[in-house]
Scaffold this active site. Sequence first.
Site, PDB file in Angstrom:
ATOM      1  N   GLY A  38       6.765 -12.131  25.162  1.00  0.00           N
ATOM      2  CA  GLY A  38       8.130 -11.683  24.933  1.00  0.00           C
ATOM      3  C   GLY A  38       9.187 -12.496  25.654  1.00  0.00           C
ATOM      4  N   CYS A 247       6.724   1.250  -6.019  1.00  0.00           N
ATOM      5  CA  CYS A 247       6.961  -0.050  -6.638  1.00  0.00           C
ATOM      6  C   CYS A 247       6.791   0.058  -8.149  1.00  0.00           C
ATOM      7  CB  CYS A 247       6.000  -1.082  -6.056  1.00  0.00           C
ATOM      8  SG  CYS A 247       5.994  -2.644  -6.956  1.00  0.00           S
ATOM      9  N   CYS A 250       3.468  -2.296  -9.082  1.00  0.00           N
ATOM     10  CA  CYS A 250       2.091  -1.995  -8.658  1.00  0.00           C
ATOM     11  C   CYS A 250       1.927  -0.557  -8.207  1.00  0.00           C
ATOM     12  CB  CYS A 250       1.653  -2.964  -7.552  1.00  0.00           C
ATOM     13  SG  CYS A 250       2.303  -2.551  -5.925  1.00  0.00           S
ATOM     14  N   CYS A 272       7.939  -4.310  -4.745  1.00  0.00           N
ATOM     15  CA  CYS A 272       7.471  -4.778  -3.435  1.00  0.00           C
ATOM     16  C   CYS A 272       8.165  -6.095  -3.080  1.00  0.00           C
ATOM     17  CB  CYS A 272       5.980  -5.099  -3.482  1.00  0.00           C
ATOM     18  SG  CYS A 272       4.913  -3.678  -3.650  1.00  0.00           S
ATOM     19  N   CYS A 278       1.760  -7.271  -3.835  1.00  0.00           N
ATOM     20  CA  CYS A 278       2.020  -6.650  -5.132  1.00  0.00           C
ATOM     21  C   CYS A 278       1.105  -7.243  -6.209  1.00  0.00           C
ATOM     22  CB  CYS A 278       3.490  -6.862  -5.504  1.00  0.00           C
ATOM     23  SG  CYS A 278       4.070  -5.835  -6.843  1.00  0.00           S
TER      24      CYS A 278
END
Lengths: 296, 368
Positions: A38, A247, A250, A272, A278
């Site tokens: 980080g 979606c 899909c 998506c 997808c």
Amino acid sequence: MSDMTTNYGDDGYNFAYLDEQTKRMIRRTLLKALSIPGYQVPFGGREMPLASGWGTGGIQITASVLGPDDRLKVIDQGADDTTNAVSIRRFFQTVADIAVTESTEEATIIQTRHRVPEAPLTEGQILVYQVPEPEPLRKLIPRESETRKMHAYAEYGAMQVTLYEDIARFGRIAKTYDYPAMINGRFLISPSPIPKFDNPKMANNPGIQFWGAGREKRIYAVPPYTSVHNLDFDDHPFEVQTWQGCCSLCGSTVSYLDEVITDDKGSRMFVCSDTDFCNTRQAEAPAQTKVAGGQS
Amino acid sequence: MYVAVKGGEQAILNTHKLISETRRGDPAIAELTLTQISEQFGLAVDRVMAEGSVYDRQLAALALKQAQGDAMEAIFLLRAYRTTLPRIAMSEPIDTSRMTIRRRISATFKDLPGGQVLGPTYDYTHRLLDFALAADGIERVQAAPAAEPLDQLVPRVVDFLGNEGVIQDERDDGQDEVFDLTRQPMSFPAGRDQRLQNLARADEGFLLGLAYSTTRGYGYNHPFVGELRLGEVTVEIVPEELGFPIAVADVTVTECQMINSFRGSAEQPPQFTRGYGLTFGHNERKAMSMSLVDRAMRSRELGEDVRHPAQDEEFVLSHTDNVEANGLVTHYKLPHYVDFQAELQLVRQLQTEYEAARAAAQSKEAAE
């Protein structure tokens, strides 16, 4: 690459464009970044043949970790077919002549802008984020000299206060992307402009995650299996976006959906944003009738 | 004995001859034609037209030729010429939804009616020198025209958001007279018409820097390019004797509508707000910078804290004009013998007094 006006494949550029000394410098930065999860490690960012802010940080990392046997996937907004992804993928195909793929599973290195793939990563995979603004505190205090001190003293109260101000004003935390996250209990990061939907995927991830900010010349990392805590409050816990429908292509109800305007009257559908996810789902369930969802 | 040269008329005439010579360069090399400049340095011409605020490719090309390619000098030339032109009429507002589109992109929706049209852009080129361009007579690639022409009417992206009510409504405020920066002095607080006019003529580099500062924390607003479009629009005027609009020109413009989130205030609900940019010619960087700074300068009306340079309209509007900025900064090259002499005398006197005071303090210290 006969369709290109510029041919740089045979112009004597080094493998993956950057010279070996630069790559070594960046690899050292990457090791330091992994050692201090980080922490934003400054590095000698180079001018790249792409505008700063368009992914040069990610490209420099990718160029430094790429080997001849790697399979590279490049996504932008989760999609393999968006202009910036196509452009960057083409760049590496020509300057490194490596294999490319659209499959999250098959890729050894994935360079991304704005999304973490829906499919989970595995050990050995590297996810490289392009990040325009590495400093999570910049919006609070624009001066680098101040924010560096705040990181040194782990003084993150100001960020917690801005989240609290949202709650006081809107009854909820109003941050939707670039949601601040504490890495390994020590450093606060700006997880690139990914939607907060993707933040949980960063935590305890078996893959290596690198963030490269070319314009600001900073690199940071989340090593595999590292904790990621999204700032929140006991009575206002962190939560991610949800959609009412699914979606339209899909039928997924678990992925991040993009809104597409379909006609002049402003009709919309949702699909998506992760094209590989997808497509894979569509291919796996060809018999299944497509569910139209999310229409408004 | 040295005697200062008086006048300098001869010297000035000589510099004119010199720049004429330098501008021409090696006479063995063919001279640039205005058509070459306007055709092959199209973006330079566009910038000069935009900031010179005269829409004329030939004139802008001439200015660039005369200025040896120095954009700011060329802009200056064009502005000075502009002054001499009479104003024939005020045009009707142009309608960019009827633009003949060459490029149109939205960063906010993946797909939308009218589609994403990349058009001519350097965005997805890799910035590697194309050495083939150095050679003469190489056949250049050409783009094949699309099978289908683009729609005549391409709806604006922000209008979709407007219809849904999630972006702040903006309409003509019914004001008859639009502020005219070229005829009226700047006044504060400045209306949006005055601000946008100033930004449209503003120096691209300075505006870019200001816009950049807003995205780096000095006045944070996360911008989304709702839409950026480039193309040709028709300019119409309504002659008094006719009473109906007639088309007088087609001009190329770049328009940018930037969407910014706004968390709302006591008077206004949370919604998106917009920043607007419009320039003559193909000037995307300028149009985007303009819309970012336009939004930043709306801070006050939206009840946001005004803390940073780009949000301070007096700061921004007073410093954007490169003809003015260039004038003041470069005037320091003019003789300042007289006022400098005065300053020099004063500094000498103050130094003497300072030394005397120090010496007195030291001797006092030594005595104690």
